[in-house]
Design an enzyme around this catalytic site. Structure first.
Site: not given
Ligand code: DOR
Ligand code: ZN
Length: 349
Positions: A14, A16, A100, A137, A175, A248
């Site tokens: 997971h 970003h 997702k 999520h 998460h 995450d």
């Molecule tokens: O803390 C988070 N940041 N939780 C999420 O679900 C999205 C993520 C983000 O994209 O910044």
């Molecule tokens: Zn995330």
């Protein structure tokens, strides 16, 4: 050197990576320690079909330094209007590894997410029959539910009914942050697994307010009670194959975090492996680190286990990570739990 361990090269289930200027410097942090990662599609606008995936994947591959083997495992963001044929085509061709599901409004860039999960049951049934894993999520976006109860509420009111309605559905509760979530995943069948972040193994909700408000500890789902953190630790370090690492790692530039209304997200790609080794050693469970970071996720996703290995050394001195990484003219602050780890990864073999 105090200790050395050698494990299969880890994967991040997971992650970003974002897009544009931030992509390259952020990706550079992940590829040091990870061989593959499930890439979150919550860009603005989101990645909602195979055409979007193709071009985003190309941008990621173009941002990789030459000679680096890193596999971005792509996902499609579900909306009220997702096209099951496009998703199944993408999955069968290997272009995507999962979809997702964001309840609309639950987190960053989730406004285009699913407004009523029951309405997409038919779509979920079709893509599940084709074997597509669903990353969820797992929080309700109802404002009326206390932020600390949103995961438990979602499990009871949405996840459990969904799994009863579509028994074969393969779900990753992402998460997971609560003992309720951990216990639920443990008790259910092998089609349900969960990712756990590094930061939820380390901080509880008190850390967010320790001596003042700490925007770099703010993420969603928000950190919960100490008893929840301990349940997560037990699950992650036990070796149980239903639990695996999803960092995450979610970078936001500092002005967006240190703000009247700061964004949710903790950036941990750089030091995750160091802190995980520290946590697993504290729990006397270093022997299970490899399962958590490099084995369990691959098995759940029906993917091969990485052939490469990674060495972690425990040094006599603590490892000092930078406070921030630079992205263009801005900076992104790294997860700093307030203590140092002596563990350091020494590259791929
Ligand atoms: O803390 C988070 N940041 N939780 C999420 O679900 C999205 C993520 C983000 O994209 O910044
Ligand atoms: Zn995330």
């Amino acid at each position: 050197m105090l200790k050395t361990i050698k494990i299969r090269k880890p994967d991040d289930w997971h992650l970003h990576l974002r897009d544009g200027e931030i992509l390259k410097p952020v990706l550079a942090e992940t590829i040091k320690d990870f061989r593959r990662a499930i890439i979150m599609p919550n860009l603005s606008p989101p990645i909602v079909n195979t055409r979007d995936v193709l071009s985003y994947r190309t941008r990621i591959l173009d941002a990789l330094p030459q000679g680096v083997t890193f596999e971005p495992l792509m996902t499609i963001y579900l909306t009220d209007n997702s096209d099951h044929k496009d998703i199944i085509k993408g999955y069968r061709s290997g272009l995507i590894s999962a979809v997702k599901l964001y309840p609309a409004g639950a987190t960053t860039n989730s406004e285009a997410g699913v407004t009523d999960i029951e309405k997409i049951f038919p779509l979920l049934e079709k893509i599940s029959n084709a074997g597509v894993p669903i990353c969820i999520h797992g929080e309700t976006s109802k404002d009326s539910i206390d932020i600390f109860d949103r995961e438990a509420f979602f499990i009871e009111k949405t996840l459990d009914p969904l799994r009863n309605k579509i028994p074969g559905i393969k779900i990753i509760l992402e998460h997971v942050t609560t003992k309720i979530g951990v216990d639920y995943v443990k008790a259910e069948n092998e089609n349900l697994a969960a990712t756990i972040t590094t930061h939820h193994l380390i901080i509880n909700r008190n850390h967010i307010f320790a001596g003042g408000i700490r925007p770099h500890f703010y993420c969603l789902p928000i950190a919960k009670r100490e008893s929840d953190r301990l349940a997560l630790r037990e699950a992650a370090t036990s070796g149980n194959e239903k639990f695996f690492l999803g960092t995450d790692s979610a970078p936001h530039i500092d002005p967006l975090k240190e703000n009247q209304c700061g964004c949710a997200g903790i950036f941990s790609a750089t030091n995750t492996m160091s802190y995980l080794a520290h946590v697993f050693e504290e729990e006397d469970a270093l022997k299970n680190l490899e399962k958590f970071t490099s084995i369990n996720g691959a098995i759940f996703y029906n993917m091969p286990i990485n052939k490469e290995f990674c060495v972690l050394n425990k040094h006599e001195h603590p490892i000092k990570f930078p406070d921030k990484i630079r992205v263009g003219k801005e900076f992104v602050t790294l997860f700093n739990p307030g203590f140092l780890s002596n563990w350091c990864t020494e590259g791929t073999i």
